[in-house]
Write a protein that holds these residues in place. Structure first.
Motif, PDB file in Angstrom:
ATOM      1  N   ALA A  14      59.289   8.733  29.228  1.00  0.00           N
ATOM      2  CA  ALA A  14      58.323   7.792  28.650  1.00  0.00           C
ATOM      3  C   ALA A  14      56.964   8.451  28.467  1.00  0.00           C
ATOM      4  N   ARG A  15      56.563   9.273  29.443  1.00  0.00           N
ATOM      5  CA  ARG A  15      55.271   9.957  29.329  1.00  0.00           C
ATOM      6  C   ARG A  15      55.347  11.102  28.320  1.00  0.00           C
ATOM      7  N   GLY A  61      60.719   7.691  33.687  1.00  0.00           N
ATOM      8  CA  GLY A  61      59.262   7.850  33.719  1.00  0.00           C
ATOM      9  C   GLY A  61      58.804   9.122  33.030  1.00  0.00           C
ATOM     10  N   LYS A 110      55.643   9.704  24.865  1.00  0.00           N
ATOM     11  CA  LYS A 110      54.642   8.654  24.604  1.00  0.00           C
ATOM     12  C   LYS A 110      55.312   7.336  24.221  1.00  0.00           C
ATOM     13  N   GLN A 111      56.301   6.973  25.027  1.00  0.00           N
ATOM     14  CA  GLN A 111      57.052   5.734  24.784  1.00  0.00           C
ATOM     15  C   GLN A 111      56.864   4.731  25.920  1.00  0.00           C
ATOM     16  N   GLU A 112      55.736   4.794  26.601  1.00  0.00           N
ATOM     17  CA  GLU A 112      55.453   3.846  27.677  1.00  0.00           C
ATOM     18  C   GLU A 112      55.219   2.457  27.084  1.00  0.00           C
ATOM     19  N   THR A 113      55.895   1.462  27.632  1.00  0.00           N
ATOM     20  CA  THR A 113      55.784   0.097  27.132  1.00  0.00           C
ATOM     21  C   THR A 113      55.479  -0.853  28.288  1.00  0.00           C
ATOM     22  N   THR A 165      57.030  -0.741  32.071  1.00  0.00           N
ATOM     23  CA  THR A 165      56.135  -0.692  33.224  1.00  0.00           C
ATOM     24  C   THR A 165      56.443  -1.823  34.196  1.00  0.00           C
ATOM     25  N   ASN A 179      63.419   2.896  28.357  1.00  0.00           N
ATOM     26  CA  ASN A 179      63.662   1.495  28.702  1.00  0.00           C
ATOM     27  C   ASN A 179      65.144   1.221  28.945  1.00  0.00           C
ATOM     28  N   THR A 198      65.950   2.379  32.374  1.00  0.00           N
ATOM     29  CA  THR A 198      65.412   1.444  33.364  1.00  0.00           C
ATOM     30  C   THR A 198      66.317   0.227  33.495  1.00  0.00           C
ATOM     31  N   ASP A 242      60.354  -1.179  35.744  1.00  0.00           N
ATOM     32  CA  ASP A 242      60.585   0.023  36.555  1.00  0.00           C
ATOM     33  C   ASP A 242      60.467  -0.246  38.060  1.00  0.00           C
TER      34      ASP A 242
END
Length: 221
Positions: free
Chosen positions: A54-55, A51, A58-61, A65, A7, A10, A68
Motif C-alpha cells: 500500500a505504501r 502495508g 501509494k494505494q493507502e485507503t 487503514t 485491500n 487485508t 488492517d
C-alpha cells in the motif's frame, strides 16, 4: 471499497481469522493444528505485505487503514481463544493471554469513544513489535500442538514403562519419540516466553494509548 491488492490481502486476512477456529471443527488433530498453523502464518505474512504494498504503490485507503488493525486483532484474539480452549488451562498461558485480550478490547473501546480524535492514538513502532511477538508466539504454540499430537499418536497403545525405556535409550526409538518430545517441549517453552514478552509489550502500549487519551477524557465544566 477500492479493490486493490493491499485491500484484498487485508480482507483475506480478516476472513482467515474465524477460519483458524473452523479448522478445529472440521478436521481431527493434528491435521487441524497443521491447517491452523499454515493459515495463521500465511495471514501473518500478508500483514507485512499489504502495508508494504500500500505504501510502495501509494494505494493507502481509508477502508484499508480501518480494516488492517481489525484483522490483526481478530487473528490474535481468535487464535488465542482456540489455543486456550485446547490447552490444559495453565495459568502460565491464561494470564498473558488475558492481558492481551483485555488490552485489545480496552484500546478498541477507547478508539470508538474518542471518535474523530482517535487519530491521536497512532500506531507506534512498539505496537508493531507487540503484534509481531503476538503472532510469532501464537504460531509457535500451534506448532507445539502439532508435535504434541504426533507424539500422542506414536505412543498410542504403549504403556509408560515402554515409553520410558525408549526415551531412556534402552529400546530402539523407531517412531522418533525423542525428537517429537523435544519439539513439543521446546516449542511450548518458546511459545510461552514469546507470549509473555508479547503480553508485556501489550500492557506497555495499552498504557501509552490510555495516557495519550486522558486529555480527551476529561469532563468539561
Amino acid at each position: 471499497m477500492k479493490w486493490n491488492i493491499p485491500n484484498i490481502l487485508t480482507v483475506l486476512r480478516l476472513l482467515a481469522a474465524p477460519a483458524v477456529a473452523v479448522m478445529f471443527l472440521y478436521f481431527t488433530r493434528p491435521y487441524a493444528d497443521w491447517f491452523a498453523l499454515l493459515l495463521f502464518v500465511s495471514a501473518a505474512v500478508t500483514d507485512w505485505f499489504d502495508g508494504y504494498l500500500a505504501r510502495a504503490w501509494k494505494q493507502e485507503t481509508k477502508i484499508g487503514t480501518m480494516l488492517d488493525p481489525i484483522a490483526d486483532k481478530a487473528m490474535v484474539v481468535i487464535a488465542l481463544m482456540v489455543i486456550i480452549g485446547f490447552s490444559s488451562w495453565s495459568p502460565w498461558l491464561v494470564l498473558p493471554a488475558t492481558v492481551i485480550l483485555f488490552r485489545e478490547v480496552f484500546v478498541s473501546g477507547l478508539r470508538e469513544y474518542l471518535g474523530d480524535t482517535a487519530g491521536t492514538l497512532k500506531v507506534t513502532k512498539l505496537a508493531k513489535w507487540k503484534t509481531t511477538f503476538q503472532m510469532t508466539a501464537i504460531a509457535v504454540l500451534f506448532a507445539q500442538g502439532v508435535f504434541e499430537h504426533y507424539l500422542g499418536m506414536s505412543v498410542f497403545g504403549m504403556d509408560n514403562a515402554m515409553v520410558q525405556a525408549i526415551l531412556n535409550g534402552e529400546e530402539e526409538d523407531v517412531l522418533g519419540l525423542g525428537w517429537k518430545l523435544f519439539g513439543m517441549e521446546w516449542t511450548g517453552r518458546a511459545g510461552l516466553w514469546l507470549l509473555w514478552i508479547a503480553a508485556a509489550l501489550t500492557a506497555i502500549t495499552g498504557w501509552d494509548y490510555f495516557r495519550k487519551s486522558v486529555p480527551y477524557l476529561k469532563e468539561t465544566s
